[in-house]
Design a protein around this motif. Structure first.
Motif, PDB file in Angstrom:
ATOM      1  N   PRO A 486     -19.572  68.093 -11.561  1.00  0.00           N
ATOM      2  CA  PRO A 486     -19.855  66.907 -12.373  1.00  0.00           C
ATOM      3  C   PRO A 486     -20.262  67.165 -13.824  1.00  0.00           C
ATOM      4  CG  PRO A 486     -21.649  67.318 -10.826  1.00  0.00           C
ATOM      5  CD  PRO A 486     -20.583  68.321 -10.522  1.00  0.00           C
ATOM      6  N   THR A 487     -20.805  68.335 -14.145  1.00  0.00           N
ATOM      7  CA  THR A 487     -21.223  68.579 -15.536  1.00  0.00           C
ATOM      8  C   THR A 487     -20.681  69.924 -15.988  1.00  0.00           C
ATOM      9  OG1 THR A 487     -23.198  69.862 -15.023  1.00  0.00           O
ATOM     10  CG2 THR A 487     -23.441  67.446 -15.018  1.00  0.00           C
ATOM     11  N   HIS A 488     -20.761  70.168 -17.309  1.00  0.00           N
ATOM     12  CA  HIS A 488     -20.225  71.447 -17.795  1.00  0.00           C
ATOM     13  C   HIS A 488     -21.001  72.616 -17.208  1.00  0.00           C
ATOM     14  CE1 HIS A 488     -23.295  72.580 -20.822  1.00  0.00           C
ATOM     15  NE2 HIS A 488     -23.426  71.279 -21.040  1.00  0.00           N
ATOM     16  N   ARG A 492     -19.417  75.789 -15.146  1.00  0.00           N
ATOM     17  CA  ARG A 492     -19.681  77.189 -15.457  1.00  0.00           C
ATOM     18  C   ARG A 492     -20.194  77.929 -14.216  1.00  0.00           C
ATOM     19  NH1 ARG A 492     -24.030  79.820 -16.471  1.00  0.00           N
ATOM     20  NH2 ARG A 492     -25.292  77.928 -16.645  1.00  0.00           N
ATOM     21  N   ARG A 493     -21.107  77.287 -13.488  1.00  0.00           N
ATOM     22  CA  ARG A 493     -21.673  77.966 -12.319  1.00  0.00           C
ATOM     23  C   ARG A 493     -20.647  78.095 -11.185  1.00  0.00           C
ATOM     24  NH1 ARG A 493     -27.103  75.116 -10.927  1.00  0.00           N
ATOM     25  NH2 ARG A 493     -26.391  73.555 -12.425  1.00  0.00           N
ATOM     26  N   TYR A 494     -19.805  77.056 -11.061  1.00  0.00           N
ATOM     27  CA  TYR A 494     -18.737  77.098 -10.046  1.00  0.00           C
ATOM     28  C   TYR A 494     -17.796  78.283 -10.311  1.00  0.00           C
ATOM     29  CZ  TYR A 494     -13.831  75.572  -9.046  1.00  0.00           C
ATOM     30  OH  TYR A 494     -12.503  75.498  -8.720  1.00  0.00           O
ATOM     31  N   LEU A 495     -17.406  78.463 -11.577  1.00  0.00           N
ATOM     32  CA  LEU A 495     -16.528  79.584 -11.919  1.00  0.00           C
ATOM     33  C   LEU A 495     -17.256  80.909 -11.720  1.00  0.00           C
ATOM     34  CD1 LEU A 495     -14.910  78.083 -15.163  1.00  0.00           C
ATOM     35  CD2 LEU A 495     -13.838  78.322 -12.904  1.00  0.00           C
ATOM     36  N   THR A 496     -18.502  80.950 -12.155  1.00  0.00           N
ATOM     37  CA  THR A 496     -19.272  82.191 -12.069  1.00  0.00           C
ATOM     38  C   THR A 496     -19.484  82.621 -10.612  1.00  0.00           C
ATOM     39  OG1 THR A 496     -20.399  81.577 -14.112  1.00  0.00           O
ATOM     40  CG2 THR A 496     -21.403  83.327 -12.806  1.00  0.00           C
ATOM     41  N   HIS A 513      -6.386  79.965 -11.644  1.00  0.00           N
ATOM     42  CA  HIS A 513      -5.104  79.264 -11.697  1.00  0.00           C
ATOM     43  C   HIS A 513      -5.398  77.801 -11.995  1.00  0.00           C
ATOM     44  CE1 HIS A 513      -3.320  82.799  -9.521  1.00  0.00           C
ATOM     45  NE2 HIS A 513      -4.566  82.885  -9.102  1.00  0.00           N
ATOM     46  N   PHE A 514      -4.859  77.296 -13.097  1.00  0.00           N
ATOM     47  CA  PHE A 514      -5.152  75.898 -13.454  1.00  0.00           C
ATOM     48  C   PHE A 514      -4.123  75.379 -14.445  1.00  0.00           C
ATOM     49  CE2 PHE A 514      -6.981  76.811 -17.662  1.00  0.00           C
ATOM     50  CZ  PHE A 514      -7.304  78.153 -17.534  1.00  0.00           C
ATOM     51  N   HIS A 515      -4.242  74.108 -14.788  1.00  0.00           N
ATOM     52  CA  HIS A 515      -3.331  73.461 -15.733  1.00  0.00           C
ATOM     53  C   HIS A 515      -4.061  73.216 -17.050  1.00  0.00           C
ATOM     54  CE1 HIS A 515      -2.059  72.387 -11.650  1.00  0.00           C
ATOM     55  NE2 HIS A 515      -0.826  72.414 -12.129  1.00  0.00           N
ATOM     56  N   GLY A 516      -3.295  73.251 -18.140  1.00  0.00           N
ATOM     57  CA  GLY A 516      -3.903  73.030 -19.450  1.00  0.00           C
ATOM     58  C   GLY A 516      -4.623  71.691 -19.545  1.00  0.00           C
ATOM     59  N   ARG A 517      -4.086  70.705 -18.829  1.00  0.00           N
ATOM     60  CA  ARG A 517      -4.677  69.365 -18.942  1.00  0.00           C
ATOM     61  C   ARG A 517      -6.081  69.284 -18.343  1.00  0.00           C
ATOM     62  NH1 ARG A 517      -0.270  69.056 -15.622  1.00  0.00           N
ATOM     63  NH2 ARG A 517      -0.695  68.868 -13.392  1.00  0.00           N
ATOM     64  N   TRP A 518      -6.511  70.325 -17.632  1.00  0.00           N
ATOM     65  CA  TRP A 518      -7.873  70.361 -17.085  1.00  0.00           C
ATOM     66  C   TRP A 518      -8.902  70.188 -18.201  1.00  0.00           C
ATOM     67  CZ3 TRP A 518     -11.079  75.156 -15.370  1.00  0.00           C
ATOM     68  CH2 TRP A 518     -12.094  74.767 -14.480  1.00  0.00           C
ATOM     69  N   ASN A 524     -15.075  70.284 -18.573  1.00  0.00           N
ATOM     70  CA  ASN A 524     -14.333  71.441 -18.059  1.00  0.00           C
ATOM     71  C   ASN A 524     -14.132  72.487 -19.159  1.00  0.00           C
ATOM     72  OD1 ASN A 524     -14.111  70.221 -15.535  1.00  0.00           O
ATOM     73  ND2 ASN A 524     -12.237  69.130 -16.134  1.00  0.00           N
ATOM     74  N   TYR A 525     -13.770  71.978 -20.341  1.00  0.00           N
ATOM     75  CA  TYR A 525     -13.580  72.882 -21.477  1.00  0.00           C
ATOM     76  C   TYR A 525     -14.881  73.630 -21.784  1.00  0.00           C
ATOM     77  CZ  TYR A 525     -12.696  74.467 -26.256  1.00  0.00           C
ATOM     78  OH  TYR A 525     -12.571  75.235 -27.382  1.00  0.00           O
TER      79      TYR A 525
END
Ligand SMILES: [Zn+2]
Length: 582
Positions: A486-488, A492-496, A513-518, A524-525
């Motif tokens: 839900p938040t940036h 970050r923590r999900y990726l980490t 693996h993801f799409h640019g539109r993410w 997300n950015y």
């Protein structure tokens, strides 16, 4: 040139079925000059191969003597009697490295016309028989001739020197008298990594020249017997082949052999060897503490101005611990893609892969073949990317054509597919390492069809699923969670957390693996940016393209030497200047 001792006949059969020529050689402890022993030896070698490889006897045409030591006239008589067409044991040394004058193959109707480097040489007349001279190569310093490619006094010990060695000898023929250029060497010279890499590049590059053909000796002799000018060569009967998309083996493999090949278990170092084969594994043989942590970004869909800015800002100004720019891989379909941007991204060191032409579901051999070929041509034509640099393919919607897809991609010169998923369960289980399809797809098949046949030397990069930020559900793609963070900070923590599964675990390359539109959603950015910032604080994390990740897979290099790992270096490589050749 195979010997009965030590040869794996399953492999020989496979090579034969792929159109490679099989000739005979022998592993006697010493040279053979006694005619009776020679005849027995040649007969036995030939018969052993025929008994094991199920090929036509007429297809065994060539002989090479151990130590290049022949029995002179007797040898030719014996070979002729046994049905051979040619011998390739005599050496010729051109005057200097660049005189452009190698010897063409010649018939044995008249005595050996050159200095006899290794006596005896034949002195009588033998009709209907060919000698294919071993033209000595000159070493990369142009100082000494090398009796064989792997026998230079000045051995090329870097890829650039090996490249100079190969190119200089190639140009000598290409710009000289155009005598067929042969590389004569033992297969194990390819274990010399600089030579392997230089030869690999050389082959890919000369095949882009319109007038260079790489063929076996028997087909070269067909041309000698019936010389055909370049203008007619595409219609030359002897060099024709079945269309590449549907290879038809010259002889069907016996049914008892085929199952044996695919039912075999992959054992690294035994029936599967780097750099061309890597078994499925969750634990690399290198000590975990020595493995650099690879992170690769595999980004899908049309590259256009709606997404390019994100990547320019996120990726273009970062460097890896070796001082070179980070890289990522973009899998782009033709539809909707801005090729000016593609060209620019490629120039910045990004890898570009194919994601089809239309981005439709492509699940038949014909559909994949058409679009994998066409999309590659489009990238070459409109973005000026060399065909040899377009190596990866990702199926739209990860819907594949199974074995047909791997066949087609391999025939089109792709090195890897990145369309099959793997899910670690539970969330703390290990991710799988990339693997080659030499033993089909060895993991659970999440989206059928998966590979059921072996595809030698073809890499499969598994799409390792992510676990969502609550650690309860899986997400096939990083931007595909049913319950998005839900938040940036959650992003970050999900990726980490997913990254740490590798980094603090088995060190398997961590793919996102993801799409640019993410990144249309700024959380997300921002979360992704925070994750990259974190990665850059770690001294042993490298963010590289899929291609560079596979370079490491092929040549695993410990952290302590990674600063000098060739494929990850960023100095501008000198490319051959083919336009100056003609
Ligand atoms: Zn897509």
């Amino acid at each position: 040139m195979a010997t009965r001792k030590g040869t794996d006949f399953n492999i020989l059969l496979d090579f034969y079925n792929r159109g490679f020529e099989v000739a005979t050689h022998t592993d006697t402890p010493s040279a053979i000059t006694n005619t009776t022993i020679l005849e027995l030896e040649i007969k036995t070698e030939r018969q052993t191969i025929l008994d094991n490889v199920f090929m036509s006897a007429n297809d065994i045409q060539g002989w090479r003597s151990p130590y290049l030591k022949t029995a002179g006239d007797d040898q030719i008589r014996v070979l002729k009697k046994l049905g051979y067409r040619y011998d390739t044991s005599k050496t010729f040394v051109r005057k200097n490295a660049t005189d452009g004058l190698n010897s063409f193959p010649l018939t044995t109707d008249f005595p050996w016309p050159y200095p006899c480097n290794i006596p005896p040489c034949w002195t009588q007349s033998h009709s209907n028989f060919w000698e294919v001279p071993i033209n000595a190569l000159w070493d990369y310093k142009k100082a000494y001739p090398c009796p064989t490619a792997d026998g230079c006094h000045n051995r090329p010990d870097t890829e650039e020197d090996a490249r100079e060695f190969i190119m200089m000898n190639f140009k000598n023929s290409y710009n000289g008298n155009r005598a067929p250029l042969g590389f004569h060497m033992m297969g194990n010279f390819f274990r010399h990594v600089p030579f392997y890499r230089a030869m690999d590049r050389f082959i890919k590059e000369v095949l882009m020249l319109p007038d260079v053909y790489i063929i076996p000796i028997s087909k070269m002799l067909d041309w000698m017997e019936q010389p055909v000018p370049l203008a007619q060569i595409t219609r030359y009967e002897s060099w024709k082949c079945a269309p590449l998309a549907s290879p038809t083996p010259a002889m069907p493999a016996l049914p008892t052999l085929a199952p044996k090949l695919s039912a075999e278990k992959c054992v690294q170092g035994q029936n599967c060897n780097l750099p061309s084969c890597f078994c499925k594994t969750f634990d690399h043989s290198m000590n975990k503490a020595d493995i650099p942590q690879i992170v690769y970004l595999a980004i899908d869909d049309a590259l256009d101005t709606s997404v390019s800015g994100y990547f320019e800002r996120l990726l273009f100004n970062r460097t890896n611990p070796n001082g070179c720019p980070i890289s990522a891989t973009f899998f782009v379909p033709t539809t909707g893609t801005n090729y000016t941007l593609v060209r620019d991204f490629y120039a910045k060191g990004m890898e570009i892969g194919s994601h089809s032409v239309t981005h439709n579901n492509l699940i038949t051999r014909e559909a994949v073949s058409r679009e994998a070929r066409r999309s590659k041509e489009n990238l070459a034509t409109y973005a000026d990317i060399p065909l040899s640099d377009i190596l990866g393919y990702r199926s739209p919607y990860l819907a594949t054509a199974g074995d047909d897809q791997a066949d087609v991609l391999q025939n089109l010169g792709y090195a890897y597919d990145i369309s099959y998923t793997f899910t670690r369960r539970p969330s703390y289980a290990k991710n799988v390492w990339p693997l080659t399809a030499d033993f089909a797809w060895p993991l659970p098949c999440n989206v059928a069809p998966c590979l059921r046949r072996p595809h030698r030397g073809f890499w499969e990069v598994p799409v390792n699923s992510m676990w969502d930020y609550t650690n309860t559900d899986i997400c096939a793609y990083a931007d595909d969670c049913q319950r998005p963070p839900p938040t940036h900070d959650h992003v970050r923590r999900y990726l980490t957390n997913n990254f740490k599964n590798s980094y603090e675990g088995n060190k398997a390359p961590f793919g996102l693996h993801f799409h640019g539109r993410w990144f249309h959603e700024s959380r997300n950015y921002m979360g992704f940016k925070g994750f990259l910032d974190y990665l850059q604080t770690l001294p042993d994390v490298y963010i590289v393209s899929v291609k560079k990740m596979l370079d490491w897979m092929q040549y695993p290099t410990p952290k302590s030497q990674i600063q000098t790992f060739g494929p990850w270096k960023c100095a501008v490589m000198k490319r051959p200047q083919f336009q100056q050749l003609s």
